[in-house]
Design a protein around this motif. Structure first.
Motif, PDB file in Angstrom:
ATOM      1  N   UNK A  50       0.813  -1.217   0.000  1.00  0.00           N
ATOM      2  CA  UNK A  50       0.000   0.000   0.000  1.00  0.00           C
ATOM      3  C   UNK A  50       0.847   1.267   0.000  1.00  0.00           C
ATOM      4  N   UNK A  52       3.155   2.429   2.195  1.00  0.00           N
ATOM      5  CA  UNK A  52       3.566   3.088   3.439  1.00  0.00           C
ATOM      6  C   UNK A  52       5.066   2.950   3.663  1.00  0.00           C
ATOM      7  N   UNK A  71       2.996   6.653  -4.106  1.00  0.00           N
ATOM      8  CA  UNK A  71       2.618   7.034  -2.751  1.00  0.00           C
ATOM      9  C   UNK A  71       1.287   6.382  -2.369  1.00  0.00           C
ATOM     10  N   UNK A  72       1.027   6.239  -1.063  1.00  0.00           N
ATOM     11  CA  UNK A  72      -0.200   5.574  -0.625  1.00  0.00           C
ATOM     12  C   UNK A  72      -1.453   6.163  -1.269  1.00  0.00           C
ATOM     13  N   UNK A  73      -1.493   7.516  -1.384  1.00  0.00           N
ATOM     14  CA  UNK A  73      -2.689   8.147  -1.923  1.00  0.00           C
ATOM     15  C   UNK A  73      -2.992   7.687  -3.343  1.00  0.00           C
ATOM     16  N   UNK A  76      -4.101   3.753  -3.471  1.00  0.00           N
ATOM     17  CA  UNK A  76      -5.495   3.473  -3.123  1.00  0.00           C
ATOM     18  C   UNK A  76      -6.416   3.939  -4.256  1.00  0.00           C
ATOM     19  N   UNK A  77      -5.995   4.953  -4.999  1.00  0.00           N
ATOM     20  CA  UNK A  77      -6.803   5.372  -6.148  1.00  0.00           C
ATOM     21  C   UNK A  77      -6.784   4.325  -7.258  1.00  0.00           C
ATOM     22  N   UNK A  82      -6.332  -0.756   2.101  1.00  0.00           N
ATOM     23  CA  UNK A  82      -5.564  -1.407   3.163  1.00  0.00           C
ATOM     24  C   UNK A  82      -6.262  -1.150   4.501  1.00  0.00           C
ATOM     25  N   UNK A 102     -13.835   6.621   3.914  1.00  0.00           N
ATOM     26  CA  UNK A 102     -13.291   5.505   3.134  1.00  0.00           C
ATOM     27  C   UNK A 102     -13.394   5.733   1.639  1.00  0.00           C
ATOM     28  N   UNK A 104     -12.610   8.407   0.108  1.00  0.00           N
ATOM     29  CA  UNK A 104     -11.774   9.555  -0.280  1.00  0.00           C
ATOM     30  C   UNK A 104     -10.975   9.329  -1.558  1.00  0.00           C
ATOM     31  N   UNK A 105     -10.776   8.056  -1.922  1.00  0.00           N
ATOM     32  CA  UNK A 105      -9.989   7.795  -3.136  1.00  0.00           C
ATOM     33  C   UNK A 105     -10.821   7.927  -4.398  1.00  0.00           C
TER      34      UNK A 105
ATOM     35  N   UNK B 167     -11.974  15.516   6.334  1.00  0.00           N
ATOM     36  CA  UNK B 167     -10.657  15.037   5.886  1.00  0.00           C
ATOM     37  C   UNK B 167      -9.546  15.744   6.646  1.00  0.00           C
ATOM     38  N   UNK B 179      -3.635   8.897   4.688  1.00  0.00           N
ATOM     39  CA  UNK B 179      -2.992   8.642   3.398  1.00  0.00           C
ATOM     40  C   UNK B 179      -3.496   7.325   2.813  1.00  0.00           C
ATOM     41  N   UNK B 180      -3.685   6.313   3.660  1.00  0.00           N
ATOM     42  CA  UNK B 180      -4.161   5.010   3.171  1.00  0.00           C
ATOM     43  C   UNK B 180      -5.557   5.102   2.567  1.00  0.00           C
ATOM     44  N   UNK B 181      -6.335   6.082   3.033  1.00  0.00           N
ATOM     45  CA  UNK B 181      -7.679   6.228   2.485  1.00  0.00           C
ATOM     46  C   UNK B 181      -7.673   7.076   1.215  1.00  0.00           C
ATOM     47  N   UNK B 182      -6.513   7.608   0.850  1.00  0.00           N
ATOM     48  CA  UNK B 182      -6.452   8.426  -0.347  1.00  0.00           C
ATOM     49  C   UNK B 182      -6.616   9.910  -0.087  1.00  0.00           C
ATOM     50  N   UNK B 183      -6.592  10.305   1.185  1.00  0.00           N
ATOM     51  CA  UNK B 183      -6.654  11.738   1.501  1.00  0.00           C
ATOM     52  C   UNK B 183      -5.275  12.342   1.266  1.00  0.00           C
TER      53      UNK B 183
END
Lengths: 242, 291, 589
Positions: A50, A52, A71-73, A76-77, A82, A102, A104-105, B167, B179-183
């Motif tokens: 993911x 990190x 990057x994680x962002x 997830x997109x 994760x 959840x 947000x992606x 957010x 960050x893991x959620x895509x924010x």
């Protein structure tokens, strides 16, 4: 082409080589379980997928494309959600807000659409519906786990990484959590599951891998793995360290 | 009694300014776990920008106001990029030293450019104020109170009812999970700094006609706002507002009944009393030690 | 033990040469100050530099050694200066009496400020010191009957025998040299090590038996005293003091001097002070624009923090260290005594109905167990079962929600971490907590200095530290900074640190985590050797092979509750334990 492929992945974590040359594949639609005792490198593997932590060497392919440097962002997109160890529910936000974030992606959704989807999540997790307005930190461990999984599903992932969903939960709650994993799989989401609870972890899996001090030592079907003496030894000891 | 009412009004007015600056403190603290010691300088710079555009260049008030706030947004962004962001993985000590250095830099750059003479800014209204019963309501103080109330309401709506607000909160509570959620965490921190600079700027512009616009106004306001934050409890927006109002009132009464020269000392006294007897502030921490 | 003392006791020859060289340098500086012809301008610059440097030394102690910020050094400087000024001119006191009064006043205010703030985070300290600075300026300006207000105090005399500029400068240099020597040596005293431990890792410092709060307050008070001393000398040097000389801006100047030279060394203090006194003199035109030079200082602070965190001297020393000869290895011949295991009752630790809740989460839920003296007791359970939380409650890092903890029969439930260590508890951490900027020997020495340990005199402590390092096989790396150690070696140093304190009970939190298989064999052998010396161990680990090979008694937790307790063989055969680890049989699909 596998949905996810790790090629000779090595990861340093706190100065230690926590993952050493791991190669594995997850096909679309599968539930794959990664077993191993604490410190075997399971969580670090997920954290590398993911984004990190960055791999020291090797590659991570999703849909055949390398994501090792992303990057994680952005990962997830691409469709990898994760749900990390320890649940990590935002303590100062309500359950509903946690779940809504959840998504947000995903772009182009209105707040009301997201709210509607969050409400649908409560159909899958009826136990937490009555806590929708409660702050995250007031929940018990099992309830927090439900929130964390629901939040992960809100990303509409193609691959869900689940890290120790049974951690610290009473057996009856563990069963409820795993029933949900089975339901997620039935709905067509691919799952890579990290578990210490070998029996539960294998009960929902199509295939499994066993990690020991950062290396893959076994792989196979749940039945093959379950009958293997190595697993028992890895969890309950009994072999001489050498 | 009449005097007390009058002092209460003035105290709430000046306390509103402390509350606004305290809000900036709290927002940045929650997003970065760092106290921004240059928060007061945002108010000072905005007041000087207002002097330049409104008094010197004689632009209309509203236009000068908007340009000044634009400048503050830019300053907040630059501040984040130069002072906080490169240090985000270090411990708090280098970061606070860095913000202190930046505070000194900003204040003295303004001093070097402008010179030490304080500036006077006229009030926003033709009518300086009016009597309601025994209490004289100064129109600038009324404006300060009204704008503060409006901003607090706006901010409440923003944090409680918009996804962006949520957010931002999520980022301040757990950056890695966000960050893991895509924010986009870096963008969230940037927004926080820009917003804090703007809100600090509004406070500075509002208070400019009441105080002199001087180089030292930044550090004075920051000190009061920090005391307000401690009184209200760190990490709590409501606490910051109530702390700010309380401090404004205490200080005004102290100046009237005890001593004028030591007016600025009351904030310190209250600060120390709270640190000794109730360091978690009136409201304490809302979130438990571990979730 | 006597053989080790003989090996460790001689003063390092390097140090002796260092002291001699320093003395020569100081005498030369004093001689130049007295003999060399100089203009009033040079004299003033020199006086300013020496008196400022004394105050900057204070910041070296509080910020450099102890990692705590002080933004009011100019206020403490001012307290000393006004004491010398007012004391002599208004009250007719002797210079020396005033100097001591000023230092006492600074110490008093420093201790009060520190005591009210240092339990809280560093932000509070920063803001409170700024506030104090502002208040003092207000008082100096407004309390006219005493301070004479904005006009200041003129005609401040110098002490007899030092009335002319040259001899007064010589006096200031001598005082600076003495203060510098003390600060230089402070680093390697017990207090200095404690300060550095607090700076590097507060949690570990507390668990090693250091009273973190008292150490911080002491550092803050020392810093204030040096501020007051510098200020007192300053007042005598310039014969005139006024409020604007001790404003917040001057505190920032002191801070910049400290950071520029290098925060952790008195040499850095001297370099920083010298440069920042001289540079504005060279660039006089900067002073013609008000604010410009302070703006540059502010920018310099940000740039130093960003790009040169160790300052000029830190940068230079980093390059010098490459040419340093390796120090001779002092080997320890004495065996490590672990007396703590011998005496006392049969029960070392008793835990009764211990609970710890976080919000709605019952991490530890009414757990009971007893650790008997001698042998190895393991606390195991699946991930998240509450083991580490239990350990943190035992060592005082978390406050118990309910229940009691008895160590050697004494109720320690309400004690802070360092007091539990004094009572005989030693521990290591899952994610190693060493003081990273200190050497292996320094780390272990702090452990050996545990208050309440049987060893107290300095030589014996050092000998014990070396013996503990030797016990884990690392005596050859004693003088290396631990940041460069491998994970396995850091783990060993951490165990040595706990052993050096001679605890009654050693708590090991996942000592096997992150070790490879050969390191695990070494760890197993080490634990067996420790146990053979009679020290009681309580271990948490996930490696069941390791646990079964070392532990005689096992307590198993799950969901924060005790699910099994007994001998190793019995517990591992217990069906609940098998279910907890492998999953309940009836749950399998």
């Amino acid at each position: 082409m596998p949905l996810l492929e790790l090629r000779d992945l090595s990861v340093l974590y706190g100065g230690v080589e926590a993952v050493r040359g791991v190669s594995l594949k997850v096909e679309a639609g599968e539930v794959v379980t990664l077993l191993g005792s604490n410190g075997a490198g399971k969580s670090t593997t997920l954290r590398a997928i993911s984004g990190l932590v960055k791999p020291a060497s090797g590659d991570i392919l999703f849909d055949g494309r390398s994501i090792a440097a992303e990057r994680p962002e952005s990962i997830v997109r691409r469709g990898i959600a994760h749900v990390p160890e320890g649940r990590r529910v935002f303590p100062g936000l309500s359950v509903r807000e946690n779940i809504m974030l959840g998504a947000s992606n995903r772009t182009g959704l209105s707040k009301s659409q997201i709210a509607a989807e969050a409400d649908e999540m409560f159909d899958l997790f009826p136990d937490i519906r009555r806590f929708a307005g409660s702050l995250g930190w007031t929940l018990s461990g099992g309830q927090q786990q439900m929130v964390a999984v629901a939040r992960g599903l809100m990303a509409k992932p193609r691959l869900l990484l689940l890290d120790e969903p049974s951690l610290g939960l009473a057996p009856v709650i563990v069963q409820a959590v795993f029933a949900i994993v089975a339901e997620i799989r039935r709905r067509g989401t691919t799952v890579l599951l990290v578990e210490q609870n070998a029996r539960m972890g294998l009960s929902v899996a199509d295939r499994g891998y066993v990690l020991e001090t950062g290396r893959l030592v076994l792989s196979g079907s749940p039945a093959e793995l379950w009958s293997n003496e190595e697993i028992r030894a890895a969890y309950l000891g009994g072999r001489t360290a050498a | 009694m009449d005097l007390a009412l009058q002092l209460l009004f003035t105290g709430i007015g000046i306390g509103s300014v402390y509350a606004l600056v305290a809000l900036g403190f709290v927002l940045i603290f929650r997003a970065t776990n760092v106290v921004n010691f240059a928060q007061g300088e945002f108010s000072m710079v905005a007041a000087f920008l207002m002097i330049v555009f409104s008094v010197k260049l004689e632009l209309p008030y509203w236009l000068a106001f908007l340009i000044s706030l634009g400048g503050m947004a830019l300053l907040g962004a630059l501040f984040n990029l130069a002072v906080y962001y490169p240090l985000r993985h270090r411990t708090y000590l280098p970061v606070i030293i860095s913000t202190i250095g930046a505070s000194i830099f900003i204040a003295n750059t303004v001093l070097a450019i402008h010179g030490p003479e304080p500036e006077v800014m006229s009030g926003w209204f033709e009518t300086p104020g009016f009597l309601v019963g025994p209490v004289y309501l100064d129109s600038q103080y009324l404006l300060i109170i009204a704008v503060t109330a409006a901003l607090v309401a706006l901010q409440y709506w923003f944090f409680e009812h918009t996804l962006l607000g949520k957010k931002l909160q999520a980022t301040s509570q757990d950056k890695e999970m966000a960050a893991l959620l895509g924010i986009p965490v870096a963008a969230m921190i940037m927004i926080t700094f820009v917003y804090s600079a703007v809100i600090g700027g509004i406070a500075g512009i509002l208070v400019a006609p009441v105080l002199f616009v001087s180089i030292s106004m930044g550090s004075t306001i920051a000190l009061k706002a920090f005391a307000a934050t401690i009184i209200g409890g760190f990490g709590d927006v409501t606490g910051a507002i109530i702390g700010g109002l309380a401090l404004g009132v205490i200080e005004t009464f102290g100046a009237a009944y005890i001593s004028v020269p030591y007016k600025d000392g009351f904030a310190f006294l209250v600060l120390v009393l709270f640190l000794v007897f109730r360091p978690q502030g009136i409201f304490g921490e809302r979130v438990a030690e571990k979730a | 033990m006597s053989t080790t003392i003989a090996a460790a006791a001689p003063v390092r020859p390097q140090l002796r040469w260092g002291v001699a060289g320093y003395a020569v340098l100081v005498v030369a500086a004093i001689a130049v100050a007295i003999m060399a012809p100089k203009t009033g301008y040079v004299l003033n610059i020199s006086l300013q530099a020496t008196t400022y440097a004394v105050a900057v030394l204070g910041l070296t102690v509080v910020l450099g050694l102890c990692g705590q910020i002080n933004l009011a050094q100019a206020a403490f400087f001012g307290l000393g200066a006004y004491a010398v000024g007012i004391g002599q001119t208004s009250w007719g006191l002797n210079f020396w009496v005033c100097l001591v009064l000023g230092m006492g006043l600074a110490a008093l205010f420093g201790a009060v400020l520190g005591a009210s703030t240092l339990r809280l985070g560093g932000h509070y300290l920063a803001m409170v010191t700024i506030s104090f600075q502002q208040i003092l300026t207000l008082v100096l300006i407004n309390w006219i009957p005493v301070t004479r207000g904005p006009d200041g105090v003129p005609s401040i005399p110098r002490p007899a025998m030092f009335t002319d500029g040259s001899s007064y400068l010589a006096l200031c240099i001598a005082v600076l040299a003495f203060a510098g020597y003390l600060v230089w040596r402070l680093r390697d005293t017990r207090l200095g090590r404690a300060m550095r431990a607090v700076r590097d890792n507060e949690l570990a410092a507390g668990v090693a038996g250091i009273d973190v709060y008292r150490t911080k307050v002491t550092a803050f008070a020392i810093s204030s005293i040096l501020g007051g001393l510098g200020g007192g000398l300053f007042a005598g040097g310039f014969a005139y003091v006024s409020p604007d000389q001790f404003s917040f801006a001057e505190s920032i100047v002191f801070l910049t001097m400290t950071l520029l030279g290098g925060v952790s060394s008195p040499i850095g203090a001297a370099i920083g002070t010298g440069l920042l006194i001289l540079i504005p003199e060279w660039l006089r035109f900067l002073k013609s624009v008000p604010g410009l030079y302070l703006a540059i200082y502010g920018a310099a602070v940000v740039l130093i923090v960003l790009f040169m965190p160790d300052g000029i001297w830190g940068f230079v020393r980093g390059h010098l260290d490459r040419f340093k000869r390796a120090a001779p290895i002092i080997t320890s011949t004495a065996a490590l005594q672990l007396a703590g295991g011998g005496a006392g009752t049969e029960t070392v630790l008793e835990v009764r109905r211990l609970s710890k809740h976080f919000g709605g989460l019952k991490a530890v839920d009414e757990v009971d167990f007893v650790v008997r003296r001698g042998g190895v007791h393991a606390l195991i359970g699946p991930n998240g079962s509450g083991k580490t939380t239990t350990l943190n409650v035992l060592s005082g890092l978390y406050r118990a929600t309910g229940g009691k903890i008895f160590l050697d029969g004494r109720d320690v439930t309400g004690l802070p971490p360092h007091a539990r260590t004094v009572a005989g508890l030693g521990r290591t951490f899952q994610n190693i907590r060493l003081w990273k900027s200190m050497t292996a020997l320094e780390n272990v020495t702090v452990g050996a200095e545990r208050p309440g340990s049987s060893v107290s005199d300095a030589d014996a402590v050092l000998a014990r530290a070396r013996a503990a390092l030797a016990f884990v096989g690392l005596e050859a790396r004693a003088d290396e900074v631990v940041a460069g150690f491998s994970y396995g070696h850091q783990r060993a140093v951490e165990i040595a640190r706990a052993l050096a304190g001679d605890p009654a009970l050693l708590l090991l939190d996942e000592p096997g985590a992150g070790l490879n298989s050969s390191e695990k064999v070494e760890l197993r052998d080490l634990l067996r050797r420790i146990s053979a010396r009679g020290l009681t161990i309580m271990i948490i680990d996930h490696d069941m092979t390791l646990v079964t090979e070392v532990a005689q008694h096992i307590t198993v937790l799950n969901f924060g509750r005790r699910i099994a307790d007994g001998t190793a063989a019995d517990v591992l055969a217990h069906p609940d334990v098998v279910a907890a680890y492998l999953g309940a049989p009836d749950a399998a699909a």
